[in-house]
Scaffold this motif. Sequence first.
Motif, mmCIF file in Angstrom:
data_model
loop_
_atom_site.group_PDB
_atom_site.id
_atom_site.type_symbol
_atom_site.label_atom_id
_atom_site.label_comp_id
_atom_site.label_asym_id
_atom_site.label_seq_id
_atom_site.Cartn_x
_atom_site.Cartn_y
_atom_site.Cartn_z
ATOM 1 N N ARG A 97 0.831 -1.202 0.000
ATOM 2 C CA ARG A 97 0.000 0.000 0.000
ATOM 3 C C ARG A 97 0.865 1.251 0.000
ATOM 4 N NH1 ARG A 97 -1.302 4.686 0.598
ATOM 5 N NH2 ARG A 97 -3.302 5.384 1.341
ATOM 6 N N GLU A 98 1.962 1.222 0.715
ATOM 7 C CA GLU A 98 2.863 2.375 0.783
ATOM 8 C C GLU A 98 3.532 2.656 -0.558
ATOM 9 O OE1 GLU A 98 3.040 4.395 3.411
ATOM 10 O OE2 GLU A 98 1.516 3.094 4.311
ATOM 11 N N LEU A 99 3.681 1.640 -1.389
ATOM 12 C CA LEU A 99 4.346 1.782 -2.686
ATOM 13 C C LEU A 99 3.369 1.956 -3.848
ATOM 14 C CD1 LEU A 99 6.931 -1.075 -2.109
ATOM 15 C CD2 LEU A 99 7.439 1.387 -2.152
ATOM 16 N N ALA A 100 2.100 1.664 -3.611
ATOM 17 C CA ALA A 100 1.084 1.703 -4.667
ATOM 18 C C ALA A 100 0.717 3.144 -5.015
ATOM 19 C CB ALA A 100 -0.160 0.941 -4.214
ATOM 20 N N PRO A 101 0.263 3.361 -6.245
ATOM 21 C CA PRO A 101 -0.192 4.706 -6.623
ATOM 22 C C PRO A 101 -1.477 5.081 -5.896
ATOM 23 C CG PRO A 101 -0.568 3.146 -8.414
ATOM 24 C CD PRO A 101 0.173 2.411 -7.347
ATOM 25 N N ALA A 102 -1.722 6.361 -5.822
ATOM 26 C CA ALA A 102 -2.866 6.883 -5.060
ATOM 27 C C ALA A 102 -4.202 6.363 -5.571
ATOM 28 C CB ALA A 102 -2.851 8.408 -5.091
ATOM 29 N N ASP A 103 -4.320 6.086 -6.874
ATOM 30 C CA ASP A 103 -5.618 5.693 -7.412
ATOM 31 C C ASP A 103 -6.045 4.272 -7.054
ATOM 32 O OD1 ASP A 103 -3.694 4.638 -9.106
ATOM 33 O OD2 ASP A 103 -4.564 5.445 -10.939
ATOM 34 N N ILE A 104 -5.184 3.499 -6.400
ATOM 35 C CA ILE A 104 -5.552 2.152 -5.922
ATOM 36 C C ILE A 104 -5.391 2.061 -4.401
ATOM 37 C CG2 ILE A 104 -3.259 1.168 -6.316
ATOM 38 C CD1 ILE A 104 -6.291 -0.873 -7.120
ATOM 39 N N ALA A 105 -4.873 3.095 -3.788
ATOM 40 C CA ALA A 105 -4.589 3.077 -2.347
ATOM 41 C C ALA A 105 -5.827 2.787 -1.502
ATOM 42 C CB ALA A 105 -3.950 4.390 -1.913
#
Length: 127
Positions: A73-81
């Motif tokens: 989650r910390e590495l994922a882009p904002a649109d999938i967070a």
Amino acid sequence: MAKFWRILGCVVAAVVAFAGVLALRSGDSGPDVKGFRHSAAQPEFCKEAQPLDLSRSAELSPHRRAHVIEDLRELAPADIAGDFDRLVSWYEHPSEEERDRSRRASVRVGEFIERSCDGINLGGIRT
């Protein structure tokens, strides 16, 4: 007459399900996988996701799985967070009323991981 309403209900449910699949599959909704695949965060994200691969997941406890999802989650882009957050929340506090929403988030997260990381197969997600 009751048979008519059951059939109509099934047809409506099928149309809604089909529309949902189209929305998930369309390029206009969901995270920008193509952009993420070319981002600086993608290699580390995919390295962190390796323990979730079907070939290794038997070794993964539910507690460790939750930590992997948190790290991703910390590495994922904002649109999938938001989907990652829902999944982490489910692992911390599973509840019957959130089961369906958490399941949908799990599928979206799984699809994102598989599309972003070559060679990772989460089982039951393959896109």
